[in-house]
Design an enzyme around this catalytic site. Sequence first.
Site, PDB file in Angstrom:
ATOM      1  N   SER A  84     -72.365 -12.367-110.669  1.00 18.31           N
ATOM      2  CA  SER A  84     -71.579 -11.131-110.597  1.00 18.31           C
ATOM      3  C   SER A  84     -72.361 -10.078-109.830  1.00 18.31           C
ATOM      4  CB  SER A  84     -71.273 -10.628-112.009  1.00 18.31           C
ATOM      5  OG  SER A  84     -70.836  -9.289-111.991  1.00 18.31           O
TER       6      SER A  84
ATOM      7  N   LYS B 144     -46.274 -28.864 -89.655  1.00 16.41           N
ATOM      8  CA  LYS B 144     -47.672 -29.221 -89.413  1.00 16.41           C
ATOM      9  C   LYS B 144     -48.683 -28.398 -90.211  1.00 16.41           C
ATOM     10  CE  LYS B 144     -46.340 -30.471 -84.762  1.00 16.41           C
ATOM     11  NZ  LYS B 144     -44.950 -30.019 -85.038  1.00 16.41           N
TER      12      LYS B 144
ATOM     13  N   GLU C 275     -62.418 -22.561-110.631  1.00 12.28           N
ATOM     14  CA  GLU C 275     -61.344 -21.566-110.561  1.00 12.28           C
ATOM     15  C   GLU C 275     -60.627 -21.618-109.213  1.00 12.28           C
ATOM     16  OE1 GLU C 275     -63.361 -18.264-113.582  1.00 12.28           O
ATOM     17  OE2 GLU C 275     -63.378 -17.909-111.426  1.00 12.28           O
TER      18      GLU C 275
ATOM     19  N   HIS D   4     -52.342 -28.461-128.396  1.00 16.02           N
ATOM     20  CA  HIS D   4     -51.986 -27.034-128.473  1.00 16.02           C
ATOM     21  C   HIS D   4     -53.225 -26.137-128.363  1.00 16.02           C
ATOM     22  CE1 HIS D   4     -47.941 -28.228-129.868  1.00 16.02           C
ATOM     23  NE2 HIS D   4     -48.589 -29.102-130.622  1.00 16.02           N
TER      24      HIS D   4
ATOM     25  N   LYS E 134     -74.058 -13.028-115.673  1.00 12.16           N
ATOM     26  CA  LYS E 134     -72.902 -13.890-115.468  1.00 12.16           C
ATOM     27  C   LYS E 134     -73.232 -15.153-114.662  1.00 12.16           C
ATOM     28  CE  LYS E 134     -69.162 -13.203-116.343  1.00 12.16           C
ATOM     29  NZ  LYS E 134     -68.187 -12.417-115.580  1.00 12.16           N
TER      30      LYS E 134
END
Length: 466
Positions: A277, A325, A290, A156, A283
Amino acid sequence: MKKLWNGRFKGSSEEWIDEFGASIPFDHQLVLEDIEGSLAHVEMLVQCSILSEQDGDLIQQGLQVIKHKAENNELKFELSHEDIHLNIEKMLIDEIGPVGGKLHTGRSRNDQVATDMHLYLKKQVQEIINSIDQFQRVLVNKAAQHVHSVAPGYTHLQRAQPISFAHHLLAYFWMMDRDKERMNDNLKRIDCSPLGAGALAGTTFPIDRFMTAKTLGFSSVYENSLDAVSDRDFIVEFLSNSSILIMHLSRFAEEIILWASQEFQFIELDDAYATGSSIMPQKKNPDMAELIRGKTGRVYGHLIGMLTTLKGLPLAYNKDMQEDKEGMFDTAQTIQRSLDIFAGMVETMKVNESNLASAVAKDFSNATELADYLAVKGIPFRDAHEIVGKLVLHCVETNIFLVDLSIEDFQNACPLIAEDIYEVLSPEQAVKRRNSYGGTGFAQVEIQIEKARAALIDKEAGTKVF
């Protein structure tokens, strides 16, 4: 421009309609497979005395010239010739003259295109199997480096129990192993020749379908000509297997993304698999993970699209099947690249072992150890569960962890708890003691690594490669 099938027609369609109906913008990818099938077909026509040796030699020479140009990207495909088959046939006639028109004796574009796709997908699936194999090797090697790296295990997305980080990685090894098994099984259906089925009913020419199948490396031929030209199950199966495979990669990608975040800091990705970034200088985004997670949707879409295209089609061939295709091409490319990127991403990622250790030192993932400890002492597990639950609640309310409790605190909860409880509660002991078969215990993980490596060797030696 006059079409090769134009004899029945008085008029001609407008250019924009021809563009809508043409498949050459995408089925040009079958060029080598189409030539390979044609070379086998003309060889058979000569052997069966349907074509003269002189005509057969001339056609084969012409096809070899076209093949050489194809391999050097020198071919120019014409939209007016609709598809890869008519384009090559027109090139052949231009190359060797009218005798090139004899190539199509005893076959149809229907069995021709089916043959092309069987040949194409056979090669692609074999390459995908090899890429899965390489990814599995990366997973085993990375796992071997981190058998004793203790990490939080989750259910969880909540801390559950401490596990070996290698154990987590090996879970994906076995997922990939099932994916590889499915792809190998898919090859059994792919490895069947439709060539010679004609448009739907076979042919009056005394062809030898088994000869062309053997020449092309197929292990069998379709028993029914209607089935041969209308079957796309092998593509549906490939798309289904690919959907399961990329689902597995997407799950792993999600974990990579979480682990690389500031909140987890369990791993650091190599710069080659991350981007920055345009506005925030600090960043380091896990873009490759992703993207793989995002590409899952397109693979699923191709599967649903193919199933929907086929669901209402009467036998045998229908123009709808031209839609078989693009999704196949795109899925094969997407799966291949995703596997290769993932292998590189995992191989080069740095595992922050100290952060993993810190994470399991400050949580309640050892609570089950205490419950098991009490159960060994003779307390019914359900009662033990309640005792430990109350201790955890006390710790939460006082902002401490189980290992911070005094022995008096433990014994007030249950007099059977002794000083050895602190060793039992250590994350390393919690992992080490889970020595059931397939469990996360260090000894079991070592055994699992040996089995994984043996599985790779066995597959190399024993799996039939079509």
